[in-house]
Scaffold this motif. Structure first.
Motif, mmCIF file in Angstrom:
data_model
loop_
_atom_site.group_PDB
_atom_site.id
_atom_site.type_symbol
_atom_site.label_atom_id
_atom_site.label_comp_id
_atom_site.label_asym_id
_atom_site.label_seq_id
_atom_site.Cartn_x
_atom_site.Cartn_y
_atom_site.Cartn_z
ATOM 1 N N LYS A 51 0.864 -1.182 0.000
ATOM 2 C CA LYS A 51 0.000 0.000 0.000
ATOM 3 C C LYS A 51 0.897 1.227 0.000
ATOM 4 C CE LYS A 51 -3.817 -2.333 0.674
ATOM 5 N NZ LYS A 51 -4.681 -2.598 -0.412
ATOM 6 N N HIS A 65 1.554 5.298 0.225
ATOM 7 C CA HIS A 65 0.974 6.512 0.789
ATOM 8 C C HIS A 65 1.186 7.715 -0.119
ATOM 9 C CE1 HIS A 65 5.156 6.695 2.154
ATOM 10 N NE2 HIS A 65 5.006 7.996 2.267
ATOM 11 N N LYS A 95 1.350 9.055 -4.426
ATOM 12 C CA LYS A 95 0.942 8.740 -5.786
ATOM 13 C C LYS A 95 1.756 9.588 -6.754
ATOM 14 C CE LYS A 95 -3.822 7.746 -4.533
ATOM 15 N NZ LYS A 95 -5.228 8.159 -4.724
ATOM 16 N N THR A 119 -0.246 10.655 6.357
ATOM 17 C CA THR A 119 -1.594 10.688 5.798
ATOM 18 C C THR A 119 -2.416 9.554 6.376
ATOM 19 O OG1 THR A 119 -0.904 9.344 3.922
ATOM 20 C CG2 THR A 119 -0.888 11.716 3.614
ATOM 21 N N LYS A 131 -6.485 7.514 5.767
ATOM 22 C CA LYS A 131 -7.514 7.262 4.763
ATOM 23 C C LYS A 131 -8.868 7.509 5.397
ATOM 24 C CE LYS A 131 -4.683 5.146 1.802
ATOM 25 N NZ LYS A 131 -4.191 4.291 0.981
ATOM 26 N N ARG A 132 -9.780 8.042 4.601
ATOM 27 C CA ARG A 132 -11.104 8.360 5.103
ATOM 28 C C ARG A 132 -12.112 8.093 3.999
ATOM 29 N NH1 ARG A 132 -11.147 14.248 6.979
ATOM 30 N NH2 ARG A 132 -10.145 13.336 8.797
ATOM 31 N N SER A 156 -16.457 7.132 -1.597
ATOM 32 C CA SER A 156 -15.098 7.159 -2.143
ATOM 33 C C SER A 156 -14.080 7.282 -1.016
ATOM 34 C CB SER A 156 -14.953 8.310 -3.130
ATOM 35 O OG SER A 156 -15.176 9.534 -2.472
ATOM 36 N N LYS A 157 -12.901 6.690 -1.247
ATOM 37 C CA LYS A 157 -11.835 6.722 -0.247
ATOM 38 C C LYS A 157 -10.816 7.786 -0.642
ATOM 39 C CE LYS A 157 -9.199 3.039 0.120
ATOM 40 N NZ LYS A 157 -8.569 1.777 0.521
ATOM 41 N N VAL A 158 -10.458 8.667 0.307
ATOM 42 C CA VAL A 158 -9.510 9.744 0.051
ATOM 43 C C VAL A 158 -8.451 9.764 1.146
ATOM 44 C CG1 VAL A 158 -11.127 11.220 -1.198
ATOM 45 C CG2 VAL A 158 -10.938 11.421 1.276
ATOM 46 N N ARG A 159 -7.306 10.412 0.822
ATOM 47 C CA ARG A 159 -6.249 10.605 1.817
ATOM 48 C C ARG A 159 -6.443 11.962 2.477
ATOM 49 N NH1 ARG A 159 -1.035 10.389 -1.643
ATOM 50 N NH2 ARG A 159 -2.363 11.646 -2.938
ATOM 51 N N ASP A 216 -6.291 14.460 -1.619
ATOM 52 C CA ASP A 216 -6.699 14.145 -2.995
ATOM 53 C C ASP A 216 -7.679 15.198 -3.510
ATOM 54 O OD1 ASP A 216 -5.199 11.785 -3.035
ATOM 55 O OD2 ASP A 216 -6.813 10.678 -2.050
#
Length: 109
Positions: free
Chosen positions: A5, A7, A9, A86, A88-89, A95-98, A108
């Motif tokens: 995974k 953290h 991008k 960061t 994740k939420r 949708s999943k965002v940082r 994001d």
């Protein structure tokens, strides 16, 4: 081997925390999640000795970016401009965002 995974991008701004380039920041060019490494634009430069090949450039010493461990970089938050961890939420739409752990803003876009 399972993919790690990541953290960070592609196109994220990061700061290097350890090594010869510690404290310098740059933009992520490529990410290799299966190896847990990434390439940062203009940082972690190494010299490669290349042979001349027909149809390609001439040989010589070429300086290029090398991959660095993802654990040795921290994401720079676009809202507070600080290196941060960061989390994740999940948003209301699923949708999943940082998000930044310092200022609690979504990273994001």
């Amino acid at each position: 081997m399972a993919t790690a995974k990541m953290h960070v991008k592609k196109n994220d701004m990061v700061v290097i925390t350890t090594g010869k380039d510690s404290g310098k920041s740059g933009k992520v060019q490529r990410v290799f999640p299966e190896k847990g490494r990434l390439i940062i634009e203009g940082l972690n430069m190494v010299k490669r000795h290349t042979r001349p090949r027909p149809g390609q450039s001439e040989g010589g010493i070429v300086e290029k970016e090398a991959a660095i461990q993802a654990a040795n970089v921290m994401l720079v938050c676009p809202a507070c401009s600080k290196p941060t961890r960061t989390g994740k939420r999940f948003l209301d739409d699923g949708s999943k965002v940082r998000f930044c752990k310092k200022c609690n803003e979504i990273v994001d876009k």
